[in-house]
Every structure is written in structure tokens, then in C-alpha cells.
Design a protein around this motif. Structure first.
Motif, PDB file in Angstrom:
ATOM      1  N   GLN A  82     -47.612  10.591 -69.279  1.00  0.00           N
ATOM      2  CA  GLN A  82     -46.558   9.696 -69.722  1.00  0.00           C
ATOM      3  C   GLN A  82     -46.480   8.574 -68.415  1.00  0.00           C
ATOM      4  OE1 GLN A  82     -43.001  11.883 -70.610  1.00  0.00           O
ATOM      5  NE2 GLN A  82     -43.601  12.602 -72.769  1.00  0.00           N
ATOM      6  N   ARG A  83     -46.175   9.113 -67.235  1.00  0.00           N
ATOM      7  CA  ARG A  83     -46.090   8.284 -66.294  1.00  0.00           C
ATOM      8  C   ARG A  83     -46.632   8.779 -64.823  1.00  0.00           C
ATOM      9  NH1 ARG A  83     -40.575   9.827 -67.229  1.00  0.00           N
ATOM     10  NH2 ARG A  83     -40.645   8.204 -68.960  1.00  0.00           N
ATOM     11  N   LEU A  84     -46.983   8.077 -64.055  1.00  0.00           N
ATOM     12  CA  LEU A  84     -46.915   8.533 -62.654  1.00  0.00           C
ATOM     13  C   LEU A  84     -46.086   7.762 -61.619  1.00  0.00           C
ATOM     14  CD1 LEU A  84     -48.978   9.873 -60.099  1.00  0.00           C
ATOM     15  CD2 LEU A  84     -50.115   7.411 -60.294  1.00  0.00           C
ATOM     16  N   VAL A  85     -45.477   8.755 -60.906  1.00  0.00           N
ATOM     17  CA  VAL A  85     -44.614   8.239 -59.924  1.00  0.00           C
ATOM     18  C   VAL A  85     -44.977   8.443 -58.392  1.00  0.00           C
ATOM     19  CG1 VAL A  85     -42.116   8.070 -59.101  1.00  0.00           C
ATOM     20  CG2 VAL A  85     -42.807   8.367 -61.583  1.00  0.00           C
ATOM     21  N   VAL A  86     -44.892   7.473 -57.476  1.00  0.00           N
ATOM     22  CA  VAL A  86     -45.011   7.513 -56.211  1.00  0.00           C
ATOM     23  C   VAL A  86     -43.943   7.853 -55.440  1.00  0.00           C
ATOM     24  CG1 VAL A  86     -46.265   6.830 -54.083  1.00  0.00           C
ATOM     25  CG2 VAL A  86     -47.441   6.495 -56.352  1.00  0.00           C
ATOM     26  N   ASN A 103     -45.712   3.673 -65.952  1.00  0.00           N
ATOM     27  CA  ASN A 103     -45.545   4.399 -67.355  1.00  0.00           C
ATOM     28  C   ASN A 103     -46.784   4.095 -68.161  1.00  0.00           C
ATOM     29  OD1 ASN A 103     -42.943   4.769 -66.615  1.00  0.00           O
ATOM     30  ND2 ASN A 103     -42.200   3.047 -67.354  1.00  0.00           N
ATOM     31  N   VAL A 104     -47.367   5.070 -68.682  1.00  0.00           N
ATOM     32  CA  VAL A 104     -48.534   4.975 -69.452  1.00  0.00           C
ATOM     33  C   VAL A 104     -48.409   5.172 -70.913  1.00  0.00           C
ATOM     34  CG1 VAL A 104     -50.670   6.027 -69.585  1.00  0.00           C
ATOM     35  CG2 VAL A 104     -49.918   5.844 -67.447  1.00  0.00           C
ATOM     36  N   SER A 105     -48.928   4.146 -71.683  1.00  0.00           N
ATOM     37  CA  SER A 105     -48.875   4.505 -72.933  1.00  0.00           C
ATOM     38  C   SER A 105     -50.232   4.386 -73.868  1.00  0.00           C
ATOM     39  CB  SER A 105     -47.644   3.615 -73.855  1.00  0.00           C
ATOM     40  OG  SER A 105     -48.218   2.219 -73.609  1.00  0.00           O
ATOM     41  N   VAL A 106     -50.300   5.218 -74.782  1.00  0.00           N
ATOM     42  CA  VAL A 106     -51.675   5.055 -75.577  1.00  0.00           C
ATOM     43  C   VAL A 106     -51.256   4.191 -76.732  1.00  0.00           C
ATOM     44  CG1 VAL A 106     -53.246   6.191 -76.849  1.00  0.00           C
ATOM     45  CG2 VAL A 106     -52.258   7.240 -74.967  1.00  0.00           C
ATOM     46  N   TYR A 172     -45.718  12.916 -65.068  1.00  0.00           N
ATOM     47  CA  TYR A 172     -44.983  13.361 -66.297  1.00  0.00           C
ATOM     48  C   TYR A 172     -45.953  13.422 -67.377  1.00  0.00           C
ATOM     49  CZ  TYR A 172     -40.608  12.129 -64.068  1.00  0.00           C
ATOM     50  OH  TYR A 172     -39.379  11.987 -63.018  1.00  0.00           O
ATOM     51  N   THR A 173     -45.822  14.438 -67.983  1.00  0.00           N
ATOM     52  CA  THR A 173     -46.916  14.796 -69.051  1.00  0.00           C
ATOM     53  C   THR A 173     -45.993  15.201 -70.300  1.00  0.00           C
ATOM     54  OG1 THR A 173     -47.195  17.230 -68.547  1.00  0.00           O
ATOM     55  CG2 THR A 173     -48.696  15.727 -67.389  1.00  0.00           C
ATOM     56  N   ASN A 174     -46.712  15.125 -71.665  1.00  0.00           N
ATOM     57  CA  ASN A 174     -45.949  15.717 -72.462  1.00  0.00           C
ATOM     58  C   ASN A 174     -45.978  17.063 -72.580  1.00  0.00           C
ATOM     59  OD1 ASN A 174     -46.297  13.303 -73.881  1.00  0.00           O
ATOM     60  ND2 ASN A 174     -48.327  13.823 -74.949  1.00  0.00           N
ATOM     61  N   LYS A 175     -44.962  17.847 -73.234  1.00  0.00           N
ATOM     62  CA  LYS A 175     -44.577  19.308 -73.086  1.00  0.00           C
ATOM     63  C   LYS A 175     -45.737  20.184 -73.497  1.00  0.00           C
ATOM     64  CE  LYS A 175     -39.692  18.713 -73.601  1.00  0.00           C
ATOM     65  NZ  LYS A 175     -38.366  19.018 -74.575  1.00  0.00           N
ATOM     66  N   VAL A 206     -56.610   0.584 -75.017  1.00  0.00           N
ATOM     67  CA  VAL A 206     -56.615   1.756 -75.144  1.00  0.00           C
ATOM     68  C   VAL A 206     -55.252   2.179 -74.474  1.00  0.00           C
ATOM     69  CG1 VAL A 206     -57.613   4.216 -75.116  1.00  0.00           C
ATOM     70  CG2 VAL A 206     -58.965   2.205 -75.535  1.00  0.00           C
ATOM     71  N   HIS A 207     -54.985   2.022 -73.343  1.00  0.00           N
ATOM     72  CA  HIS A 207     -53.946   2.505 -72.431  1.00  0.00           C
ATOM     73  C   HIS A 207     -53.377   1.276 -72.035  1.00  0.00           C
ATOM     74  CE1 HIS A 207     -56.562   6.051 -71.701  1.00  0.00           C
ATOM     75  NE2 HIS A 207     -55.201   6.903 -72.150  1.00  0.00           N
ATOM     76  N   LYS A 208     -52.106   1.509 -72.054  1.00  0.00           N
ATOM     77  CA  LYS A 208     -51.150   0.318 -71.465  1.00  0.00           C
ATOM     78  C   LYS A 208     -50.487   0.779 -70.099  1.00  0.00           C
ATOM     79  CE  LYS A 208     -47.521  -3.297 -71.931  1.00  0.00           C
ATOM     80  NZ  LYS A 208     -46.511  -3.845 -73.041  1.00  0.00           N
TER      81      LYS A 208
END
Length: 223
Positions: A82-86, A103-106, A172-175, A206-208
């Protein structure tokens, strides 16, 4: 004849994961250099995205980043990121001073997920659809270049870091994602009374990836 770089093509899932992972690696290195988390002499210059970028030569840091990126690639392939945070925090104060969020979205999931960020299916997204917008690698690299330029320019608006700082990576990942035992849950490390600056985004079709930085205002640091 047009070159392979300039020709438009349907980016596969695996190809998109490689592009996103390389961007994350480059962005993290740029943040660590620009914000002075590591000494400047520990970085080397490389040419990437039509820019000169700086990459760490610290073996310990590279081993850590490669380990994280390897797991990130697995999660990206499964559609679980879902997202990477530094997170940049003060060593002495322990306070979170900056949060660089990606933030990552497919894109194929966006139309059917109903906008519920945490309830996405864990299945692999299709590698191509009839409606997929074709993009050239150069177009994608141009979008990434703009984000790296903004990270470089961040020193013009971010407050000075007045103490030694360290960083952490939060993913952050899906549950439903499978999380290795080495990974631990973490609090989100939010910043109270923060300012936020939205950065540019890029898409592989594919990804945004949407980017932003949140920071603690300079006057809030004063005791």
C-alpha cells in the motif's frame, strides 16, 4: 526506426515491479544524502533517469536496503504493498522529524476495489488489459526524474535537521500479506502539527506511485 527506449510498450507486472523497486532504492538513497543522514563522502555518483544520482557505498546500509527491496518486490508482485514510508527521526530527541511517504496503487485494482485501501484482494493483478495505456520507458523515467529532482530541491523548503538523525523504513501491506518473522509491527510515527508537501507521481500503467513529505515545522523544534 524508433529505439527500444522510445517505443511504447505494454509494461508487464514483473517489469513494473522492477521499475518501482529501482525508484524506491534511488529515492531512499537521495533522501539519505540530501538530508545528511549519512556522510556525503559515503555516496557515489551514478547516471540514472537522465540525472546524476547519489548511491550509498556503505556496505551495511546497502545490505539492509537490498533485503528490504527484495521483500518489497515479492509483496509488489502479489499486489500487497500500500505504501512505503521513510521516517527520519532525531537520535537524541527520538522525535519523528520527517515522513517521506510513497503510496502505491495497482491501477487495474482501483476500478474494482471500491476505494477501500485496506480491503484489496491479495491475488496477482493481470499483466495487461485491453484498456491499458501504453507508455514508453522514457516517459516513465521522465516522470521519475521529476520526483528525484523534487527530492533534491527539498533542502530549499525543509527545516534544517539540528541534531544527528537516523531513519526507518515502514512498509504498509494488505492484511492478507505474508510477513516474514524478521519484520515487526510498528506505530505509524506520525508528526503532530506537521506541514505536508505533495510531490509528483508516476505510473507504469500497472502501478501508480504518489509521493509526499510531511515534516515538523522549525519553530516546533524549539524547547
Amino acid at each position: 526506426m524508433s529505439s527500444a527506449t522510445d517505443s511504447k510498450t505494454v509494461i508487464t507486472l514483473k517489469g513494473s515491479v522492477a521499475i518501482v523497486s529501482e525508484f524506491f532504492f534511488t529515492a531512499i538513497n537521495s533522501i539519505l544524502y540530501q538530508r545528511g543522514i549519512y556522510q556525503p563522502e559515503t555516496f557515489k555518483r551514478e547516471s540514472k533517469y537522465g540525472l546524476t544520482v547519489l548511491t550509498s557505498t556503505d556496505e551495511g546500509l546497502l545490505a539492509y536496503l537490498n533485503q528490504v527491496m527484495g521483500q518489497m518486490e515479492h509483496w509488489l508482485l502479489e499486489g500487497d504493498v500500500q505504501r512505503l514510508v521513510v521516517v527520519v527521526s532525531g537520535v537524541d530527541s527520538g522525535e519523528t522529524l520527517e515522513r517521506w511517504q510513497f503510496n502505491v496503487s495497482v491501477e487495474e485494482k482501483d476500478a474494482s476495489s471500491g476505494g477501500k485501501e485496506n480491503v484489496q484482494n491479495a491475488g496477482k493483478p493481470a499483466t495487461a488489459t485491453k484498456s491499458k495505456v501504453q507508455k514508453s520507458i522514457k516517459e516513465i523515467h521522465d516522470e521519475i526524474q521529476a520526483i528525484i529532482r523534487q527530492i533534491t530541491a527539498s533542502v530549499t523548503f525543509l527545516p534544517l535537521l539540528n541534531e544527528p538523525c537516523s531513519f526507518d523504513l515502514l512498509v504498509y501491506t494488505n492484511k492478507t500479506a505474508t510477513v516474514p518473522k524478521k519484520w515487526a509491527d510498528s506505530d505509524p510515527r506520525y508528526i503532530m502539527n506537521s506541514q505536508e508537501v505533495k510531490l509528483r507521481s508516476f505510473t507504469t500503467s500497472v502501478h501508480k506511485v504518489d509521493s509526499m513529505v510531511t515534516y515538523k515545522e522549525a519553530d516546533e523544534w524549539e524547547l
